[in-house]
Design a protein around this motif. Structure first.
Motif, short mmCIF file in Angstrom:
data_model
loop_
_atom_site.label_atom_id
_atom_site.label_comp_id
_atom_site.label_asym_id
_atom_site.label_seq_id
_atom_site.Cartn_x
_atom_site.Cartn_y
_atom_site.Cartn_z
N GLY A 46 10.15 47.49 45.51
CA GLY A 46 11.10 47.37 46.60
C GLY A 46 10.42 46.80 47.83
N VAL A 47 11.19 46.44 48.84
CA VAL A 47 10.64 45.91 50.09
C VAL A 47 11.40 46.53 51.26
N ASP A 48 10.66 47.16 52.17
CA ASP A 48 11.26 47.79 53.34
C ASP A 48 11.61 46.72 54.36
N ALA A 49 12.89 46.35 54.40
CA ALA A 49 13.34 45.29 55.31
C ALA A 49 13.33 45.72 56.76
N SER A 50 13.15 47.03 57.03
CA SER A 50 13.16 47.51 58.41
C SER A 50 11.77 47.46 59.06
N HIS A 51 10.75 47.17 58.28
CA HIS A 51 9.42 47.07 58.88
C HIS A 51 9.43 45.97 59.93
N PRO A 52 8.87 46.22 61.12
CA PRO A 52 8.95 45.23 62.21
C PRO A 52 8.33 43.89 61.89
N GLY A 90 4.77 39.28 61.97
CA GLY A 90 4.24 40.02 63.10
C GLY A 90 5.36 40.56 63.98
N HIS A 91 4.98 41.13 65.13
CA HIS A 91 5.99 41.65 66.05
C HIS A 91 5.38 41.72 67.44
N GLY A 92 6.19 42.11 68.41
CA GLY A 92 5.71 42.24 69.78
C GLY A 92 5.68 40.92 70.51
N PRO A 93 5.22 40.93 71.76
CA PRO A 93 5.16 39.70 72.57
C PRO A 93 4.37 38.60 71.86
N GLY A 94 5.01 37.48 71.68
CA GLY A 94 4.36 36.36 71.00
C GLY A 94 4.05 36.64 69.55
N ARG A 95 4.63 37.71 69.01
CA ARG A 95 4.36 38.14 67.62
C ARG A 95 2.86 38.26 67.36
N ALA A 96 2.15 38.74 68.36
CA ALA A 96 0.68 38.82 68.27
C ALA A 96 0.21 40.11 67.63
N SER A 97 1.13 41.03 67.32
CA SER A 97 0.76 42.30 66.71
C SER A 97 1.24 42.34 65.26
N GLY A 98 0.62 43.21 64.48
CA GLY A 98 1.06 43.41 63.11
C GLY A 98 0.59 42.33 62.16
N VAL A 99 1.20 42.32 60.98
CA VAL A 99 0.77 41.45 59.89
C VAL A 99 1.53 40.12 59.90
N PRO A 395 -3.23 59.91 51.40
CA PRO A 395 -2.79 61.30 51.51
C PRO A 395 -2.13 61.65 52.84
N ASN A 396 -2.33 60.84 53.86
CA ASN A 396 -1.77 61.18 55.16
C ASN A 396 -0.44 60.50 55.41
N ALA A 397 0.29 60.24 54.36
CA ALA A 397 1.58 59.59 54.52
C ALA A 397 2.52 60.48 55.33
N ALA A 398 3.35 59.82 56.08
CA ALA A 398 4.34 60.54 56.89
C ALA A 398 5.70 59.91 56.65
N PRO A 399 6.47 60.42 55.66
CA PRO A 399 7.75 59.82 55.32
C PRO A 399 8.64 59.72 56.55
N GLY A 400 9.28 58.56 56.66
CA GLY A 400 10.21 58.37 57.76
C GLY A 400 9.53 58.03 59.07
N GLN A 401 8.23 57.82 59.06
CA GLN A 401 7.51 57.50 60.29
C GLN A 401 8.10 56.26 60.92
N ALA A 402 8.40 56.33 62.20
CA ALA A 402 8.96 55.18 62.90
C ALA A 402 7.90 54.10 63.08
N TYR A 403 8.36 52.86 63.18
CA TYR A 403 7.49 51.73 63.45
C TYR A 403 7.68 51.30 64.90
N PRO A 404 6.73 50.61 65.53
CA PRO A 404 5.38 50.41 65.03
C PRO A 404 4.50 51.62 65.27
#
Length: 421
Positions: A46-52, A90-99, A395-404
């Motif tokens: 699957g692919v999480d379409a909500s990821h920023p 990416g995301h943020g100003p100028g899409r300079a953050s993230g992947v 192991p430190n997964a946090a289901p439902g963790q908000a992005y970013p």
């Protein structure tokens, strides 16, 4: 060369860790193509379409593993990671953050085929669905050792190839031989290299490896981790990068067939300081910029890789100008050349006898050659006969963790990097 060591100008920690963008000189590559107008199917968890980093990039798709469910539900996170390496923006100003993906303007068709138990049951139908949706590239970042020639999976791959789709798959992460479906005829079988462009020690090797790409310490988007990101190693990630390169090329050269796109990738690849070794690195490390700009003849429509036989497909041929064909083919070329030499200066009757003899020998040899594929799969690796062997757990997964992630938070690593699915 388009594999450089120029630093990335970014203050974002996640972006800074994307070393493949540096070695590929992505900013320069994007001046030629960003994958516009191309859809890549990610057959995965699957692919999480909500990821920023993926908003607006992910099409509706379909879930084959859980009827009634949505393919945007990715509890594992693997498919989201692959999608981000292909088409993250990416995301943020100028899409300079993230992947940032290597083909940031390509679209992703999520086709979920993983219920956590029996992916091999669902992915063949998922591949056929993706083909029917008109995708140009299919990314298969998993292994299924049961997908041997003649099975449902093999027939689905042949269906994709018959419909002009580039199929890309990982060779496996258990150090064995090339696994299926990567070992099927015509599939671009991908291995991994590290940031020094050296072969990854856990990658599978042998007959059938096609290309290498970055696959060690790779930062990608990931659902269910605190930061929304992870750093892992595996041929899965390398596969995603080659799928992205295929998307760049299909956007740049829309008139080329899938086989001709593959031809551009293999003819522009290079060992880049590694000893030439087709069983370890295939044709070499894929180079997107060179593949787009190098003067490469189109070559045969079938491309350089053999395809599964069918009533409508050609067998394929060596890449135009390729000097690394099989010993059997080389022997035939040499034998044919010698026969031509013998005909010079002999009488007409002797010449006819030699020609008849050569024709008979060639026909007999062709009849015995068969339709061999690029390699044979080996036994199942860690994680069972199908799926993503050796998956690193977080192991430190946090289901439902908000992005970013909170500012300054590093990508989730979860201990020593294991083999990625």
């Amino acid at each position: 060369m388009l594999l450089t060591s120029a630093p990335l100008a970014s203050a974002d920690e996640v972006r800074d860790k994307q070393w493949p963008l540096t070695v590929y000189d992505a900013e320069d590559v994007w001046k030629t193509s960003q994958g516009e107008g191309v859809t890549v199917a990610v057959v995965d968890s699957g692919v999480d379409a909500s990821h920023p980093d993926l908003t607006g990039q992910v099409l509706p798709g379909k879930d084959f593993s859980t009827p009634g469910s949505q393919p945007h539900n990715d509890p594992d996170g693997h498919g989201t990671g692959m999608a981000s390496l292909i088409a993250g923006h990416g995301h943020g100003p100028g899409r300079a953050s993230g992947v940032m993906g290597l083909a940031p303007k390509a679209k992703i068709l999520p086709v979920k085929a993983d219920d956590g138990k029996a992916m091999s049951e669902y992915w063949p139908e998922a591949v056929r669905y993706a083909v029917d949706q008109g995708v140009e590239v299919i990314n298969l970042s998993f292994v299924d050792t049961g997908a041997t020639p003649g099975t449902r999976g093999a027939k689905a791959i042949a269906y994709a190839q018959a419909n002009d789709v580039v199929v890309v798959a990982g060779v496996g992460n258990d150090g064995g031989t090339v696994h299926y479906p990567a070992a099927l005829p015509g599939v671009v079988a991908v291995t991994a290299v590290d940031k020094n462009l050296k072969p990854w020690s856990n990658a599978n090797t042998g007959k059938g490896v096609t290309l290498a790409a970055p696959g060690v310490d790779i930062t990608s988007a990931r659902t269910k981790t605190r930061s929304g990101y992870s750093i892992v190693s595996g041929t899965s990630d390398a596969t995603a990068y080659v799928s992205a390169i295929a998307a760049l090329l299909r956007s740049k050269f829309p008139d080329l067939t899938a086989g001709q796109i593959i031809n551009r990738m293999v003819k522009s690849a290079d060992y880049l300081g590694n000893a030439p070794d087709k069983e370890t690195l295939g044709y070499g490390i894929a180079r997107p910029g060179t593949a787009m700009r190098m003067d490469i003849p189109k070559g045969p429509k079938e491309g350089p890789l053999a395809k599964a036989p069918s009533g409508t497909e050609s067998k394929g041929a060596p890449a135009e100008g390729d000097d690394s064909s099989s010993k059997e083919s080389a022997g035939k070329k040499k034998k044919s050349s010698s026969s031509s030499g013998l005909l010079i200066g002999v009488g007409i009757g002797v010449a006819v006898l030699i020609v008849v003899g050569v024709i008979f020998a060639v026909l007999r040899s062709r009849g015995n050659r068969g339709n061999g594929g690029p390699g044979n799969g080996g036994p199942g690796g860690p994680g069972g006969p199908s799926g993503y062997p050796g998956q690193q757990q977080y192991p430190n997964a946090a289901p439902g963790q908000a992005y970013p992630a909170p500012p300054g938070q590093a990508p989730q690593q979860g201990g020593p990097y294991g083999q990625q699915r």
